[in-house]
Design a protein around this motif. Structure first.
Motif, PDB file in Angstrom:
ATOM      1  N   ASN A 108       0.854  -1.141   0.140  1.00  0.00           N
ATOM      2  CA  ASN A 108      -0.134   0.093   0.162  1.00  0.00           C
ATOM      3  C   ASN A 108       0.564   1.412   0.290  1.00  0.00           C
ATOM      4  O   ASN A 108       1.766   1.108   0.012  1.00  0.00           O
ATOM      5  CB  ASN A 108      -0.943   0.054   1.675  1.00  0.00           C
ATOM      6  N   ASP A 110       0.181   4.059   1.622  1.00  0.00           N
ATOM      7  CA  ASP A 110      -0.938   4.819   2.623  1.00  0.00           C
ATOM      8  C   ASP A 110       0.004   4.624   4.141  1.00  0.00           C
ATOM      9  O   ASP A 110      -0.527   5.519   5.364  1.00  0.00           O
ATOM     10  CB  ASP A 110      -1.997   3.696   2.894  1.00  0.00           C
ATOM     11  N   SER A 384      -8.520   4.320  -0.024  1.00  0.00           N
ATOM     12  CA  SER A 384      -6.978   4.497  -0.913  1.00  0.00           C
ATOM     13  C   SER A 384      -7.676   4.276  -1.902  1.00  0.00           C
ATOM     14  O   SER A 384      -7.856   2.617  -1.880  1.00  0.00           O
ATOM     15  CB  SER A 384      -6.495   4.812  -0.337  1.00  0.00           C
ATOM     16  N   THR A 386      -5.515   1.751  -5.709  1.00  0.00           N
ATOM     17  CA  THR A 386      -4.522   2.018  -5.766  1.00  0.00           C
ATOM     18  C   THR A 386      -4.230   1.072  -6.933  1.00  0.00           C
ATOM     19  O   THR A 386      -4.610   0.239  -7.356  1.00  0.00           O
ATOM     20  CB  THR A 386      -3.210   1.460  -5.310  1.00  0.00           C
ATOM     21  N   LYS A 404      -1.970   6.533  -5.548  1.00  0.00           N
ATOM     22  CA  LYS A 404      -2.870   6.292  -5.330  1.00  0.00           C
ATOM     23  C   LYS A 404      -3.926   7.339  -4.855  1.00  0.00           C
ATOM     24  O   LYS A 404      -2.842   8.356  -5.087  1.00  0.00           O
ATOM     25  CB  LYS A 404      -2.799   5.389  -3.720  1.00  0.00           C
ATOM     26  N   LEU A 437      -5.199   9.262 -12.384  1.00  0.00           N
ATOM     27  CA  LEU A 437      -4.461   7.980 -10.980  1.00  0.00           C
ATOM     28  C   LEU A 437      -3.327   7.166 -12.427  1.00  0.00           C
ATOM     29  O   LEU A 437      -4.412   6.825 -13.411  1.00  0.00           O
ATOM     30  CB  LEU A 437      -4.731   7.089 -10.745  1.00  0.00           C
ATOM     31  N   VAL A 446      -6.114  -2.774 -10.146  1.00  0.00           N
ATOM     32  CA  VAL A 446      -5.909  -1.873  -9.050  1.00  0.00           C
ATOM     33  C   VAL A 446      -7.089  -2.530  -7.332  1.00  0.00           C
ATOM     34  O   VAL A 446      -7.704  -3.986  -8.237  1.00  0.00           O
ATOM     35  CB  VAL A 446      -7.443  -0.313  -9.150  1.00  0.00           C
TER      36      VAL A 446
END
Length: 471
Positions: A108, A110, A384, A386, A404, A437, A446
């Motif tokens: 991730n 995040d 999120s 991504t 993201k 994105l 994704v």
């Protein structure tokens, strides 16, 4: 005399009638010739199907034993995104993953990751600080990739706490105020995440990271405790070994007992030379060797098939639950242990995955796409979206270093009605790029991450957005 003949005839007719009334079922095993050709074909097929089961069942253990050594190896230079640490120590990434992060598939963007491989010669106590409501979670995995405990914002709150990782069959006393977390293997992997908000000063997060400690019970109150340098013994060398996977599986089983519920399944593997004593390939016949090699080639496909058998389709998204309770779903457990290693269960986070557009075509960098969120996903933490390269399952390098979009994205355009439109494409869009994105030039997928999803999400009431190709 005539009476006896009549009785005999009647009995014969009755038997004939019974036989005629009894259905005849075709039975290939009754009639198959026991030729050398059939026996050899059967040996190959049995080794193939048994080898497939052994691969899918044993892959998570092999993967975890390999990862335990990889993530505790700090012999080389470490990047800011690395979370590696020596055995029995905590490692924190200094920043979130980028396209340069190669250790973890599907990382991730995040959170800063945490990792600790712990060999439980005795209980170890994990101390967590007060994070002042900053999101974090530490997952406790056994060596079969079973997520056995959560420590963090959702499960235990964000106040200080002490948690004892207790190995099997340990019966001692823990200090007052320490919460006992029993685990099923004598090694565990602590896999943590701490949210890093886009653009924030990371110094406060780094200060929090330093307050997480891990100490053996015998040194819990020793403020001068310094970890003893230690490392796991290497796995057997398998270069040039066509059955290297089974060599590693046999080695891993030496220090990880077969779970009781899997004893009957494991007993079948003796036919391919895999027992508690190791892997003995010397007894394999040529047909068995051929079947076992086919199994190793096809095993990953069986794991990937869990995307169809163990997930449901929600508006084109693969929706999977039970990542912290696999039960007997060995293909799903193997799949998660591979490209989605360390995934949370649905109450902690959901990971809807998408690799096709609204027409069912593979997402590809040569096309442009629009995702329209009617409203932001209802979560109790953050969300999120991504993008990942479908080939290496890593984040995609791009000129604006954006991997993201989500609830922490600065400058994200949100319409007056609360909707958000995300443009996914390889080249920069004309005009405003706030909601762009970037995608790779080739195939991609994704993941929509939903941290601490609400019941609206978990029940399916919240409708996931469609991925529409656009000109």
């Amino acid at each position: 005399m005539y009476k006896k003949i009549a009785i005999a005839c009647a009995a014969s007719l009755l038997v004939s009638h019974i036989r005629a009334a009894t259905p005849h079922y075709p039975d290939a095993l009754e009639t198959i010739p026991t030729t050398t050709e059939n026996i050899n074909a059967g040996l190959e097929l049995d080794a193939y199907q048994t080898g497939l089961l052994a691969y899918i069942w044993g892959y998570p253990l092999v993967r975890m034993e390999r990862v335990a050594r990889e993530y505790s190896d700090v012999s080389g230079p470490q990047s800011p995104t690395s979370y590696r640490a020596p055995l029995n120590q905590i490692g924190w990434a200094a920043t979130v993953a980028t396209a340069d992060a190669k250790d973890m598939p599907t990382p991730n963007n995040d959170t800063a990751y945490m990792s600790a491989v712990v060999k439980l010669d005795e209980p170890f106590i994990l101390h967590v600080p007060d994070t002042n409501d900053r999101y974090y979670v530490v997952d406790v995995f056994d060596m079969w990739q079973n997520l056995q405990h959560y420590v963090g914002r959702r499960a235990t709150g964000t106040k200080p706490g002490d948690y004892a990782l207790v190995p099997p069959e340990w019966n001692g006393q823990l200090p007052e105020g320490v919460k006992r977390l029993d685990v099923s293997t004598n090694k565990v992997w602590l896999w943590g995440r701490m949210r890093a908000i886009e653009g924030e000063d990371l110094a406060p997060m780094h200060a929090l990271q330093k307050q997480f400690t891990l100490r053996p019970l015998s040194h819990w109150k020793d403020t001068n405790y310094a970890p003893v340098a230690a490392a796991l013994p290497p796995l057997p060398a398998i270069e040039g070994d066509e059955f290297g996977f089974f060599t590693h599986l046999a080695a891993a089983l030496k220090s990880n007992a077969v779970p009781a519920q899997d004893a009957a399944l494991f007993g079948q593997f003796a036919r391919i030379g895999l027992t508690k004593n190791g892997f003995d390939r010397s007894k394999l016949t040529p047909p068995q060797r051929k079947g076992l090699l086919r199994a190793l080639a096809d095993g990953p496909k069986v794991a990937v098939s869990a995307l169809a058998t163990s997930t449901v389709d929600r508006n084109g998204w693969s929706w999977s639950t039970g990542l912290d309770n696999f039960g007997y779903d060995y293909p799903l457990r193997a799949l998660v242990a591979g490209p989605y290693l360390g995934g949370n269960g649905e109450k902690e986070a959901m990971y809807p995955l998408r690799s096709t557009d609204a027409q069912g075509n593979q997402l590809a960098g040569g096309k442009n796409y629009m995702i329209r969120f009617v409203k932001a996903p209802p979560v109790n933490a953050f969300w999120s979206l991504t993008v990942y390269d479908a080939t290496d399952k890593l984040l995609v390098e791009n000129p604006i270093h954006r991997y993201k979009l989500g609830s922490g994205t600065k400058g994200l355009n949100v319409r007056a009605d609360g909707s958000v439109e995300v443009r996914m494409q390889n080249a920069p869009p004309s005009g405003d790029a706030a909601n762009w994105l970037p995608t790779p030039k080739g195939p991609f997928y994704v993941i929509l991450r939903l941290y601490q999803p609400t019941d609206e999400v978990l029940s399916g009431k919240y409708e996931l957005p469609q991925v529409e190709p656009v000109q």
